[in-house]
Design a protein around this motif. Structure first.
Motif, PDB file in Angstrom:
ATOM      1  N   ARG A 163       0.838  -1.202   0.000  1.00 38.76           N
ATOM      2  CA  ARG A 163       0.000   0.000   0.000  1.00 38.76           C
ATOM      3  C   ARG A 163       0.880   1.263   0.000  1.00 38.76           C
ATOM      4  N   ILE A 164       1.604   1.424  -1.068  1.00 41.37           N
ATOM      5  CA  ILE A 164       2.530   2.550  -1.174  1.00 41.37           C
ATOM      6  C   ILE A 164       1.789   3.882  -1.265  1.00 41.37           C
ATOM      7  N   SER A 165       0.541   3.835  -1.741  1.00 43.97           N
ATOM      8  CA  SER A 165      -0.231   5.067  -1.903  1.00 43.97           C
ATOM      9  C   SER A 165      -0.444   5.790  -0.576  1.00 43.97           C
ATOM     10  N   LYS A 166      -0.380   5.064   0.538  1.00 44.54           N
ATOM     11  CA  LYS A 166      -0.568   5.686   1.847  1.00 44.54           C
ATOM     12  C   LYS A 166       0.543   6.677   2.184  1.00 44.54           C
ATOM     13  N   PHE A 167       1.676   6.556   1.500  1.00 45.07           N
ATOM     14  CA  PHE A 167       2.848   7.345   1.869  1.00 45.07           C
ATOM     15  C   PHE A 167       3.202   8.417   0.827  1.00 45.07           C
ATOM     16  N   GLN A 168       2.318   8.606  -0.146  1.00 44.06           N
ATOM     17  CA  GLN A 168       2.608   9.561  -1.216  1.00 44.06           C
ATOM     18  C   GLN A 168       2.721  10.985  -0.700  1.00 44.06           C
ATOM     19  N   SER A 169       1.785  11.421   0.105  1.00 43.06           N
ATOM     20  CA  SER A 169       1.836  12.799   0.594  1.00 43.06           C
ATOM     21  C   SER A 169       3.034  13.020   1.512  1.00 43.06           C
ATOM     22  N   TRP A 170       3.355  11.999   2.317  1.00 44.06           N
ATOM     23  CA  TRP A 170       4.555  12.117   3.158  1.00 44.06           C
ATOM     24  C   TRP A 170       5.798  12.308   2.297  1.00 44.06           C
ATOM     25  N   LEU A 171       5.898  11.533   1.206  1.00 42.16           N
ATOM     26  CA  LEU A 171       7.089  11.605   0.361  1.00 42.16           C
ATOM     27  C   LEU A 171       7.213  12.972  -0.302  1.00 42.16           C
ATOM     28  N   VAL A 172       6.110  13.509  -0.789  1.00 43.27           N
ATOM     29  CA  VAL A 172       6.154  14.837  -1.405  1.00 43.27           C
ATOM     30  C   VAL A 172       6.665  15.864  -0.392  1.00 43.27           C
ATOM     31  N   ASP A 173       6.152  15.805   0.825  1.00 39.68           N
ATOM     32  CA  ASP A 173       6.601  16.738   1.869  1.00 39.68           C
ATOM     33  C   ASP A 173       8.077  16.526   2.192  1.00 39.68           C
ATOM     34  N   HIS A 174       8.506  15.276   2.216  1.00 39.95           N
ATOM     35  CA  HIS A 174       9.903  14.967   2.545  1.00 39.95           C
ATOM     36  C   HIS A 174      10.845  15.549   1.496  1.00 39.95           C
ATOM     37  N   ILE A 175      10.498  15.385   0.238  1.00 35.41           N
ATOM     38  CA  ILE A 175      11.355  15.899  -0.839  1.00 35.41           C
ATOM     39  C   ILE A 175      11.416  17.423  -0.797  1.00 35.41           C
ATOM     40  N   ARG A 176      10.279  18.043  -0.594  1.00 34.70           N
ATOM     41  CA  ARG A 176      10.246  19.508  -0.588  1.00 34.70           C
ATOM     42  C   ARG A 176      10.942  20.106   0.632  1.00 34.70           C
ATOM     43  N   SER A 177      10.909  19.407   1.753  1.00 25.86           N
ATOM     44  CA  SER A 177      11.534  19.939   2.969  1.00 25.86           C
ATOM     45  C   SER A 177      12.991  19.523   3.113  1.00 25.86           C
ATOM     46  N   ASN A 178      13.466  18.678   2.210  1.00 27.55           N
ATOM     47  CA  ASN A 178      14.879  18.245   2.222  1.00 27.55           C
ATOM     48  C   ASN A 178      15.469  18.467   0.837  1.00 27.55           C
ATOM     49  N   PRO A 179      15.849  19.699   0.519  1.00 29.05           N
ATOM     50  CA  PRO A 179      16.289  20.015  -0.844  1.00 29.05           C
ATOM     51  C   PRO A 179      17.549  19.278  -1.289  1.00 29.05           C
ATOM     52  N   ASP A 180      18.305  18.716  -0.349  1.00 28.03           N
ATOM     53  CA  ASP A 180      19.505  17.955  -0.721  1.00 28.03           C
ATOM     54  C   ASP A 180      19.257  16.445  -0.751  1.00 28.03           C
ATOM     55  N   PHE A 181      17.995  16.047  -0.640  1.00 29.08           N
ATOM     56  CA  PHE A 181      17.690  14.615  -0.680  1.00 29.08           C
ATOM     57  C   PHE A 181      18.018  14.030  -2.048  1.00 29.08           C
ATOM     58  N   ILE A 182      17.760  14.784  -3.107  1.00 31.27           N
ATOM     59  CA  ILE A 182      18.053  14.338  -4.470  1.00 31.27           C
ATOM     60  C   ILE A 182      18.993  15.354  -5.111  1.00 31.27           C
ATOM     61  N   LEU A 183      20.166  14.896  -5.510  1.00 30.64           N
ATOM     62  CA  LEU A 183      21.172  15.764  -6.121  1.00 30.64           C
ATOM     63  C   LEU A 183      21.597  15.205  -7.474  1.00 30.64           C
ATOM     64  N   PRO A 184      21.883  16.063  -8.453  1.00 33.24           N
ATOM     65  CA  PRO A 184      21.673  17.499  -8.455  1.00 33.24           C
ATOM     66  C   PRO A 184      20.200  17.853  -8.261  1.00 33.24           C
ATOM     67  N   ARG A 185      19.960  19.054  -7.760  1.00 32.19           N
ATOM     68  CA  ARG A 185      18.612  19.405  -7.335  1.00 32.19           C
ATOM     69  C   ARG A 185      17.591  19.413  -8.465  1.00 32.19           C
ATOM     70  N   PHE A 186      18.038  19.658  -9.700  1.00 30.54           N
ATOM     71  CA  PHE A 186      17.065  19.690 -10.792  1.00 30.54           C
ATOM     72  C   PHE A 186      16.403  18.331 -11.003  1.00 30.54           C
ATOM     73  N   ARG A 187      17.025  17.269 -10.497  1.00 28.21           N
ATOM     74  CA  ARG A 187      16.430  15.941 -10.618  1.00 28.21           C
ATOM     75  C   ARG A 187      15.183  15.787  -9.735  1.00 28.21           C
ATOM     76  N   GLN A 188      15.046  16.646  -8.731  1.00 30.82           N
ATOM     77  CA  GLN A 188      13.859  16.575  -7.877  1.00 30.82           C
ATOM     78  C   GLN A 188      12.584  16.792  -8.688  1.00 30.82           C
ATOM     79  N   ASN A 189      12.660  17.654  -9.687  1.00 33.46           N
ATOM     80  CA  ASN A 189      11.471  17.965 -10.486  1.00 33.46           C
ATOM     81  C   ASN A 189      10.913  16.728 -11.175  1.00 33.46           C
ATOM     82  N   GLN A 190      11.814  15.852 -11.615  1.00 28.45           N
ATOM     83  CA  GLN A 190      11.400  14.613 -12.261  1.00 28.45           C
ATOM     84  C   GLN A 190      10.562  13.771 -11.309  1.00 28.45           C
ATOM     85  N   VAL A 191      10.973  13.705 -10.055  1.00 21.85           N
ATOM     86  CA  VAL A 191      10.269  12.887  -9.064  1.00 21.85           C
ATOM     87  C   VAL A 191       8.950  13.538  -8.678  1.00 21.85           C
ATOM     88  N   LEU A 192       8.976  14.835  -8.426  1.00 19.34           N
ATOM     89  CA  LEU A 192       7.748  15.524  -8.043  1.00 19.34           C
ATOM     90  C   LEU A 192       6.714  15.488  -9.168  1.00 19.34           C
TER      91      LEU A 192
END
Length: 511
Positions: A163-192
């Motif tokens: 049930r991965i769908s239960k964690f979708q909103s958490w993941l979006v918040d995690h990525i946005r609040s941790n700008p260095d989670f995905i580097l280079p940062r422009f790659r974050q846009n692909q995930v979001l």
């Protein structure tokens, strides 16, 4: 800097031979691991092999061998590549190992007990190559299935889902609040962008009627777990008993960023109450002579022949210098030989031999002390201060190419400094002031090369060690002596040092 540093590569899939992409990722991670060790951190560097799945089972059947025999053979080839590239990994995990199976089954049991894994029947388009169901959003702009999915067929099958769908909103918040989670940062846009649409729950099993080569589900022996749920867990299973989690850095290619590493993996960990990895470092793809690298053409594996023809460190240097992390790069014979001759042979190799020759001819093989201190010397020292700062900043951002670019600016400046000082003229002068300038020139070049050798240890460890030994310097274990000093003086140097011998013939493809 102190503390631990846990770094991983993606684990390679055991259904083919090592190629350029595998080699680059291991070299990049190794350079970062070696650099972290030199900053005083306790490094744990993991790589390994993903050994389960339908493609391995099918290949083994075609060859008339067991899947285990096939992956054992493949593992030998990948481990040999690591040795050939001088990779300093601390561990090598294979997903067929009991230590891995134990953790995978524990994860599955815990999620099933929490009601986060359920059974359902799904009908739809299925990619045999990627071993996953597809949706219409996976089609290209022409409505076709991209080549990456291979053969796509319609099928209906009962499986288990997370049930991965239960964690979708958490993941979006995690990525946005941790700008260095995905580097280079422009790659974050692909995930979001991927996360804009509601996620379907993740299929995590295959029935044994179709696939037997995998980790058996602990709650239903009629199924094995799906490859991603199995493979991603390696990062945790390898250190489950070592108190090293979370990983500081996952080094991966852009093709497996989203959804596997940036969506599936953090959501799995969140569901288990485990911290996500701190950073995903995403590198680009290599083309070869401006053409796509592929197994069928052989060009992806042929490039590894440069290790034998030009040496491991020259190959490591080219990969590290040519690709800006996050962007794509091209591998070519002209490009490689250009770097080998200009950067390595002419700029660095000749500089080392010029120093050895001048010290041997004018100072009986012992580097003199710096006496004169005029504008040329002050400029060299000031440039090193700038170079060191830029080097540290580049590595802090995992941009090895940029660190090397700055280092070669300094190397070229040392060559220009020699031309400015013209020590061959100073040696003929009877003026004591010119003798002082000669001594200072040799001392400054010696010290500059000591610092260059130290900076190159993560990238070209064998070459850097040889270079330092020939200029009479110890091989440092860290960066504690990485500032300009008088350490370049008073040491005995070798007579000559051929770091990069001329290579006249192109490399032969590997046998």
């Amino acid at each position: 800097m102190s503390g631990s540093f846990y770094i991983t590569t993606a684990i390679d899939y055991a259904n083919g031979a090592p190629h350029l992409g595998h080699a680059y990722e291991k070299v990049l991670a190794d350079v970062l691991a070696r650099h972290a060790r030199m900053t005083g951190r306790k490094v744990h560097f993991l790589t390994g092999l993903d050994e389960h799945g339908q493609k391995v089972q099918q290949t083994a059947q075609q060859r008339g061998v067991s899947p285990q025999a096939l992956v054992d053979e493949v593992a030998v080839g990948f481990k040999s590549m690591l040795v050939g590239l001088d990779i300093s990994n601390d561990d090598y995990i294979r997903t067929t190992e009991p230590r891995h199976t134990k953790v995978v089954q524990d994860f599955l049991s815990r999620l099933y007990a929490e009601g986060l894994i359920f059974k359902d029947t799904k009908s739809g388009w299925y990619s045999v190559r990627q071993e996953q169901f597809l949706s219409d959003k996976d089609r290209d702009e022409n409505g076709e299935w991209p080549e990456i999915y291979g053969e796509v067929t319609q099928t209906s099958e009962e499986n288990y889902y997370f049930r991965i769908s239960k964690f979708q909103s958490w993941l979006v918040d995690h990525i946005r609040s941790n700008p260095d989670f995905i580097l280079p940062r422009f790659r974050q846009n692909q995930v979001l962008e991927f996360l804009k649409e509601p996620m379907n729950d993740l299929c995590i099993s295959r029935p044994k009627s179709r696939l037997t080569w995998g980790v058996e589900l602990p709650f239903d022996p009629g199924f094995v777990t799906y490859v991603w749920f199995d493979a991603l867990t390696n990062y945790y299973s390898a250190v489950a008993d070592k108190d090293l989690w979370p990983a500081d850095l996952h080094v991966i290619g852009k093709d497996i960023l989203s959804p596997p590493h940036a969506v599936y993996w953090p959501c799995m960990l969140k569901a288990l109450g485990i911290e996500p990895p701190r950073r995903l470092l995403v590198h680009g793809w290599w083309t070869i002579d401006k053409k796509k690298a592929s197994k069928s053409s052989g060009n992806a594996t042929d490039s590894l022949a440069y290790v034998q023809s030009h040496g491991t460190d020259a190959f490591r240097y080219y990969l590290s210098r040519e690709m800006v992390v996050g962007q794509d790069a091209d591998f070519s014979d002209a490009g490689f030989n250009g770097r080998y001759k200009a950067d390595l042979g002419n700029s660095l190799g000749n500089l080392v031999n010029r120093l050895l020759n001048m010290v041997g001819r004018n100072c009986s093989g012992t580097v003199p002390a710096a006496v004169a201190d005029e504008d040329p010397e002050r400029s060299v020292r000031a440039l090193w201060t700038e170079t060191r700062k830029a080097y540290d900043e580049a590595f802090a951002e995992h941009q090895v190419s940029r660190a090397l670019e700055g280092l070669w600016t300094f190397i070229n400046a040392l060559n220009a400094y020699i031309e400015t000082r013209a020590p061959w003229k100073l040696a003929k002068s009877a003026d004591p002031a010119d003798r002082a300038r000669l001594d200072s020139c040799l001392a400054h070049v010696s010290e500059g090369l000591r610092l260059v050798g130290t900076a190159l240890l993560p990238v070209m460890p064998g070459t850097a060690r040889t270079m330092l030994e020939h200029i009479g310097q110890p091989v440092p274990a860290d960066y504690s002596a990485f500032d300009w000093s008088a350490a370049g003086s008073g040491v005995k140097v070798a007579e000559k040092c051929i770091l990069f011998p001329q290579v006249d013939t192109p490399p032969a493809p590997p046998a």
